[in-house]
Scaffold this motif. Structure first.
Motif: not given
Length: 509
Positions: A67-69, A74-75, A195-198, A334-337
């Motif tokens: 979660l931290m990463y 994201i930031d 990638p999930l952040a993307g 979203v999908p590529p990530y």
């Protein structure tokens, strides 16, 4: 906890009773070696007990650092989403101003990598990591209130300063808990958040932009403020959920603590204590190991792709679907990530099972090479959109592999801290380069940016294969060395300071 296999290096005429006492000393970390002079473990551990311990560590540590990463990335990357929502227009950014704002972040991000990781060792990960998480959360909130390029650059510089220590700090922190073979997959469990952040960042930005306002803030300002507040909350919670090392974990029994320490020591030749004091010789060994230098360069090349994708994916998607609305363009990122996240977990999982990392350096690079060839060879929107899936699949796993590879190929805690910091520092020079890889005058096809990334992914393939050949050759050379003769006349401290130069050490490809 452990099965006492009779090793000629430890069991002598005094018998099994004394050996078993030594085994407990090894587990408790009372100044005993956990390997023989050839780096072979002196203790055979109960696999079932190790499996139970590993699962417990996974459940207590991985969710927090992930979660931290996630919000760290994201930031950092939400400025790409803010750009689509009017960030450039409202601040009066023109020409290369946006690229300058992005670059300022990487200046501090690069400079403070090694100092931050050494501070993480000195202060302790349980305090340092939550502290810097809160720091960059505050910077994200502050970005919502900037009015011009000067204020934006100042806040992004501070954001880079605080974020510099998180990725290498978590990698170093996890190396205190996991074996070499286990580490790449555990690193992937938090690095997959890139990638999930993307993906999540695009969804979150889309949802935030549907709000009319957030207090006195509107449009792109809400993205920075809301996501920054979430980051601060995660940092506060992590003060209570992270613990510096196995010995201080309240959620482990004493037997589990002993096992956690002993199994890590059993992989480190000539090590008598798991967490050593600062040692300049060991620090330099970590930074200037040939494996660290080459892997750091590979990470730098890969970071040009990963960071560029994070910051410019919305812009690239806009060129593919120029007539779509802003929210639709955000959602297309979203999908590529999601696909990239899947392979970020799959490849390190296979690495754990096969206890090998360099083979995946060689397998992942061609996915990126093919993707960028597709970008350069075709202007068809669907072909280029498909290329983003291949690039994401091959690029994001390198973060886990590079950190795990560097960690696996040094011995001491000090060397590991400095090696990972050096790797991420050099690697993020790639992030700085990426801010200038997709320039306004090069659009909409971005031949310069895509050509650069084709070159970096091709070089990554060659370096990964070359490093594999070198490590195999050097291990064969080391097999011919008389270890006892090479160590004759050296004190225990001198032997420990040898680190990867120890003749009994073997590279772990």
């Amino acid at each position: 906890m452990a099965n006492a296999s009779r090793s000629p290096s430890l069991v002598d005429e005094k018998g099994v009773a004394e050996y078993e006492e030594n085994v407990m000393d090894i587990a408790a970390g009372r100044g005993h070696l956990a390997t023989d002079e050839y780096g072979q473990a002196l203790v055979e551990f109960d696999k079932a007990a190790e499996s139970r311990l590993r699962l417990k560590i996974d459940l207590f540590i991985i969710p927090t650092v992930s979660l931290m990463y996630l919000f760290c990335f994201i930031d950092r990357a939400n400025i790409g989403n803010a750009k689509l929502a009017g960030f450039e227009k409202d601040l009066g950014l023109e020409g290369l101003d946006y690229n300058i704002v992005l670059s300022v972040f990487f200046v501090s991000y690069i400079v403070f990598e090694i100092p931050s990781n050494l501070m993480c060792k000195w202060i302790g990960p349980g305090w340092w990591l939550p502290g810097i998480e809160i720091g960059f959360g505050i910077c994200s909130v502050a970005t919502a209130f900037v009015n011009n390029i000067h204020e934006a650059c100042g806040v992004r510089f501070l954001l880079g300063l605080f974020e510099a220590g998180l990725m290498p700090g978590i990698a170093y922190y996890l190396s205190r808990w996991y074996r070499r073979s286990e580490l790449a997959f555990r690193l992937s469990l938090y690095i997959v958040m890139a990638p999930l952040a993307g993906a999540f960042g695009g969804l979150l930005a889309s949802g935030i932009l549907k709000l009319d306002s957030f207090g006195t803030l509107s449009s792109w300002q809400m993205i920075f403020a809301i996501e920054g507040i979430v980051t601060i909350c995660i940092g506060i919670i992590s003060f209570f959920t992270l613990t510096d090392r196995p010995e201080t974990a309240l959620w482990l029994s004493q037997e589990e603590k002993d096992l956690a320490v002993a199994r890590i020591k059993s992989e480190r030749v000539a090590t008598t204590e798991l967490l050593d004091k600062f040692d300049t010789a060991k620090m330099m060994r970590g930074i200037f190991s040939p494996t660290t230098i080459i892997t750091a360069f590979i990470y730098m090349l890969n970071n040009i792709t990963v960071q560029g994708l994070g910051m410019f994916a919305p812009t690239i998607i806009k060129t593919i679907y120029p007539s779509a609305g802003v929210i639709s363009q955000q959602l297309h990122t979203v999908p590529p990530y999601i696909v990239g996240a899947f392979f970020t977990l799959l490849f390190p999982f296979l690495s754990w099972r096969f206890d090998h990392r360099l083979i995946f350096f060689v397998l992942c690079a061609p996915l990126m090479i093919i993707g960028y060839i597709m970008f350069l060879a075709s202007e068809d929107p669907m072909v280029r959109y498909g290329a983003t899936f291949l690039i994401s699949s091959g690029s994001f796993a390198f973060g886990a592999f590079c950190a795990a590879h560097v960690s696996a190929n040094v011995v001491s805690d000090t060397a590991r801290s400095s090696a990972i910091g050096a790797m991420v520092m050099l690697g993020n020079i790639g992030g700085l380069i990426s801010t200038w890889s997709y320039l306004p005058f090069d659009g909409p096809n971005y031949h310069i940016g895509n050509g650069l990334n084709l070159a970096t992914s091709s070089t990554t393939l060659l370096l990964g294969a070359g490093l594999w050949v070198y490590m195999t050759w050097d291990n064969k050379r080391r097999d011919q060395v008389d270890v006892a003769a090479a160590l004759a006349g050296l004190s225990q401290m001198q032997i420990q300071d040898l680190d990867w130069r120890h003749p009994g050490f073997r590279w772990r490809p």
